[in-house]
Design a protein around this motif. Structure first.
Motif, PDB file in Angstrom:
ATOM      1  N   THR A   1      13.617   1.103   6.713  1.00 24.22           N
ATOM      2  CA  THR A   1      13.413  -0.063   5.958  1.00 24.22           C
ATOM      3  C   THR A   1      13.272   1.140   4.335  1.00 24.22           C
ATOM      4  OG1 THR A   1      10.329   0.999   5.805  1.00 24.22           O
ATOM      5  CG2 THR A   1      11.237  -1.485   6.788  1.00 24.22           C
TER       6      THR A   1
ATOM      7  N   THR B   1       7.714  -1.205  -2.805  1.00 25.79           N
ATOM      8  CA  THR B   1       7.241  -3.002  -2.930  1.00 25.79           C
ATOM      9  C   THR B   1       6.584  -2.405  -3.852  1.00 25.79           C
ATOM     10  OG1 THR B   1       5.353  -1.668  -1.209  1.00 25.79           O
ATOM     11  CG2 THR B   1       7.525  -2.703  -0.121  1.00 25.79           C
TER      12      THR B   1
ATOM     13  N   ARG C   1      14.770  -2.460  -0.544  1.00 21.45           N
ATOM     14  CA  ARG C   1      14.060  -3.139  -2.402  1.00 21.45           C
ATOM     15  C   ARG C   1      14.793  -3.283  -3.621  1.00 21.45           C
ATOM     16  NH1 ARG C   1       9.666  -1.468  -6.481  1.00 21.45           N
ATOM     17  NH2 ARG C   1      11.158  -2.345  -8.311  1.00 21.45           N
TER      18      ARG C   1
ATOM     19  N   ILE D   1       5.058  -6.432  -2.981  1.00 12.58           N
ATOM     20  CA  ILE D   1       5.040  -6.304  -0.892  1.00 12.58           C
ATOM     21  C   ILE D   1       4.564  -7.590   0.010  1.00 12.58           C
ATOM     22  CG2 ILE D   1       2.411  -6.602  -2.566  1.00 12.58           C
ATOM     23  CD1 ILE D   1       2.997  -4.526   0.864  1.00 12.58           C
TER      24      ILE D   1
ATOM     25  N   TYR E   1       8.060  -8.157   1.291  1.00 10.18           N
ATOM     26  CA  TYR E   1       8.321  -7.125   2.590  1.00 10.18           C
ATOM     27  C   TYR E   1       7.785  -7.162   3.500  1.00 10.18           C
ATOM     28  CZ  TYR E   1       7.377  -2.683   5.014  1.00 10.18           C
ATOM     29  OH  TYR E   1       7.956  -1.658   5.918  1.00 10.18           O
ATOM     30  N   LEU E   2       6.809  -7.684   3.418  1.00  3.42           N
ATOM     31  CA  LEU E   2       6.081  -7.989   4.573  1.00  3.42           C
ATOM     32  C   LEU E   2       6.133  -9.736   5.681  1.00  3.42           C
ATOM     33  CD1 LEU E   2       2.088  -6.897   3.725  1.00  3.42           C
ATOM     34  CD2 LEU E   2       3.401  -5.685   5.374  1.00  3.42           C
TER      35      LEU E   2
ATOM     36  N   ALA F   1      10.132   3.004   3.813  1.00  4.32           N
ATOM     37  CA  ALA F   1       9.704   2.049   2.665  1.00  4.32           C
ATOM     38  C   ALA F   1       8.341   2.426   2.225  1.00  4.32           C
ATOM     39  CB  ALA F   1       9.538   0.700   2.799  1.00  4.32           C
TER      40      ALA F   1
ATOM     41  N   VAL G   1       5.591   1.851   0.894  1.00  4.75           N
ATOM     42  CA  VAL G   1       4.668   0.728   0.758  1.00  4.75           C
ATOM     43  C   VAL G   1       3.474   0.613   0.007  1.00  4.75           C
ATOM     44  CG1 VAL G   1       3.332  -1.381   2.182  1.00  4.75           C
ATOM     45  CG2 VAL G   1       5.295   0.010   3.080  1.00  4.75           C
ATOM     46  N   SER G   2       3.116  -0.766  -0.498  1.00  3.32           N
ATOM     47  CA  SER G   2       1.696  -0.381  -1.760  1.00  3.32           C
ATOM     48  C   SER G   2       0.627  -0.457  -1.034  1.00  3.32           C
ATOM     49  CB  SER G   2       1.577  -1.806  -2.769  1.00  3.32           C
ATOM     50  OG  SER G   2       3.197  -1.550  -3.615  1.00  3.32           O
ATOM     51  N   ASP G   3      -0.537   0.149  -1.428  1.00  4.30           N
ATOM     52  CA  ASP G   3      -2.044   0.112  -0.331  1.00  4.30           C
ATOM     53  C   ASP G   3      -2.632  -1.232  -0.708  1.00  4.30           C
ATOM     54  OD1 ASP G   3      -1.861   2.078   1.775  1.00  4.30           O
ATOM     55  OD2 ASP G   3      -1.309   3.479  -0.448  1.00  4.30           O
TER      56      ASP G   3
ATOM     57  N   LYS H   1      -2.965  -3.295   7.228  1.00  7.70           N
ATOM     58  CA  LYS H   1      -2.418  -2.261   7.682  1.00  7.70           C
ATOM     59  C   LYS H   1      -1.840  -3.097   8.799  1.00  7.70           C
ATOM     60  CE  LYS H   1      -3.377   0.855   4.746  1.00  7.70           C
ATOM     61  NZ  LYS H   1      -2.884   1.716   3.931  1.00  7.70           N
TER      62      LYS H   1
ATOM     63  N   SER I   1       6.555   5.965  11.792  1.00  2.00           N
ATOM     64  CA  SER I   1       5.986   5.599   9.700  1.00  2.00           C
ATOM     65  C   SER I   1       5.827   7.521   9.209  1.00  2.00           C
ATOM     66  CB  SER I   1       4.384   5.252  10.177  1.00  2.00           C
ATOM     67  OG  SER I   1       3.733   6.508  10.821  1.00  2.00           O
TER      68      SER I   1
END
Length: 387
Positions: free
Chosen positions: A57, A61, A101, A165, A168-169, A192, A194-196, A260, A277
């Motif tokens: 990935t 995002t 992306r 996001i 992506y998920l 990737a 990834v946005s929080d 998460k 990760s």
């Protein structure tokens, strides 16, 4: 409502609850079924060939602020780590699903994607009006072209795009579930950014968020006064320093944390695949601590920690039952230093590094190290299955 349910739900069920709620509330991307079909065929093809397969990935995002998106929150990621890593995985014999992306860097074409490396700068017009590579660049371009054509001809690279996001998920969950039959031969390399945080659909504006109340006033009162207000606002939009109407409204965005899903990935989506990760930090004092916390919390197989200022020079591998392992490109300024000093178990001082980027891509060191751990992981799982 969800928070109330969470307080009444056993902890072991919270991950499943969050998954159900999130994917029900956030619609899938329109091309998901198409991507799933492509991924299924790709995975089946390489599974039959007994080839290792990695899902890489890559890129950032987006977090849309409107349903018909004009504005969104983004991060700085251009997908360099993911695109570069994908190339080295291909060299190592893996088949690669590259979930990236949209418009971020891609394997191979990344060499000519930056403004400083525009591919047109590498070309010239031939004597017969043809387009050819400049003599001084031809060998390098041919090398990249051959690797690209090899991946295309052998069907070892599948490129799938996402934007938000939510996209992506949905894509990650679908592809990870398709990889289950691969067992330990499947590798998930989650590079990737990834946005929080995100805006839940129920709180998202249908249309573009307006910077003033003019549009709302126009809807409520389509009379001459409203028309005049609109004209005044147009004057303000053209930088009138003394507008007759108030200046733009402030915008306050109420964001929720993105669930998460790494635990869901480990326990449900891909329970036998090896999962890697990344942890990016800016504070060197907390990098390893945060990586170990993530590993302990989600029980996956490897966290690759890196600092924003030195991410192209060094990373740290944090994995269970193994000492932390720093992988770094030697600092030319320390070429005279002892091996012990070069391999110190702490981050390097960014001020000690030379200007510019290193001559060696650190992914050329990362991927063989990941491959080595993946081999050990496969052997461990196979031994357990035989016992």
């Amino acid at each position: 409502m969800l928070s109330q349910i969470q307080t009444e739900t056993p902890p072991e069920d919270l991950a499943a609850l969050a998954e159900t709620h999130y994917f029900a509330a956030n619609p899938p991307p329109k091309d998901l079924e198409k991507h799933v079909a492509l991924a299924r065929d790709f995975i089946n093809f390489h599974s039959a060939a007994k080839r290792r397969l990695v899902l890489v990935t890559s890129g950032g995002t987006t977090v849309p602020l409107e349903k018909q998106t004009v504005r969104f929150i983004d991060n700085f990621s251009a997908g360099t780590r993911g695109a570069t890593s994908a190339e080295y995985f291909l060299e190592a014999g893996y088949a690669v699903i590259f979930l990236h992306r949209q418009f971020s860097l891609l394997p191979f074409s990344r060499h000519y994607s930056h403004a400083t490396d525009c591919f047109l700068d590498f070309l010239r017009e031939g004597p017969d009006g043809s387009v050819v590579a400049r003599d001084e660049d031809a060998a390098r371009m041919l090398h990249v072209l051959r690797k690209y054509r090899n991946a295309r001809d052998r069907n070892t690279l599948l490129v799938l795009p996402f934007v938000s996001i939510s996209d992506y998920l949905h894509e990650l969950r679908s592809v990870a579930q398709l990889m289950q039959p691969l067992g330990p031969s499947g590798l998930l390399y989650l590079a990737a950014a990834v946005s929080d945080f995100f805006v839940p659909p129920e709180r998202m504006s249908e249309h573009k968020i307006q910077s003033t109340d003019v549009a709302e006033a126009f809807k409520k009162s389509k009379n001459a006064r409203a028309q005049k207000t609109t004209e005044d606002e147009e004057t303000f939009d053209n930088f009138d320093s003394s507008p007759a109407v108030p200046r733009s409204k402030s915008l306050v965005i109420d964001l929720d944390p993105v669930p998460k899903f790494l635990k869901n990935l480990v326990e449900g989506w891909s329970p036998q695949g090896m999962i890697v990760s990344f942890k990016l930090e800016t504070d060197p004092e907390i990098l390893v601590h945060k990586a170990k916390y993530s590993l302990d919390r989600y029980q996956h197989h490897l966290v690759i920690g890196n600092l924003l200022a030195t991410r192209k020079w060094e990373v740290v591998f944090v994995s269970p039952l193994s000492p932390d392992r720093w992988i770094r490109i030697p600092n030319p300024a320390e070429s005279h230093a002892s091996t012990a000093a070069v391999e110190k178990d702490e981050p390097v001082d960014p001020k000690s590094l030379p200007d510019g980027e290193p001559d060696t891509e650190i992914e050329s060191l990362i991927i063989p190290a990941v491959q080595e751990l993946h081999t050990k992981y496969i052997q461990t799982v196979e031994a357990k299955n035989k016992a």
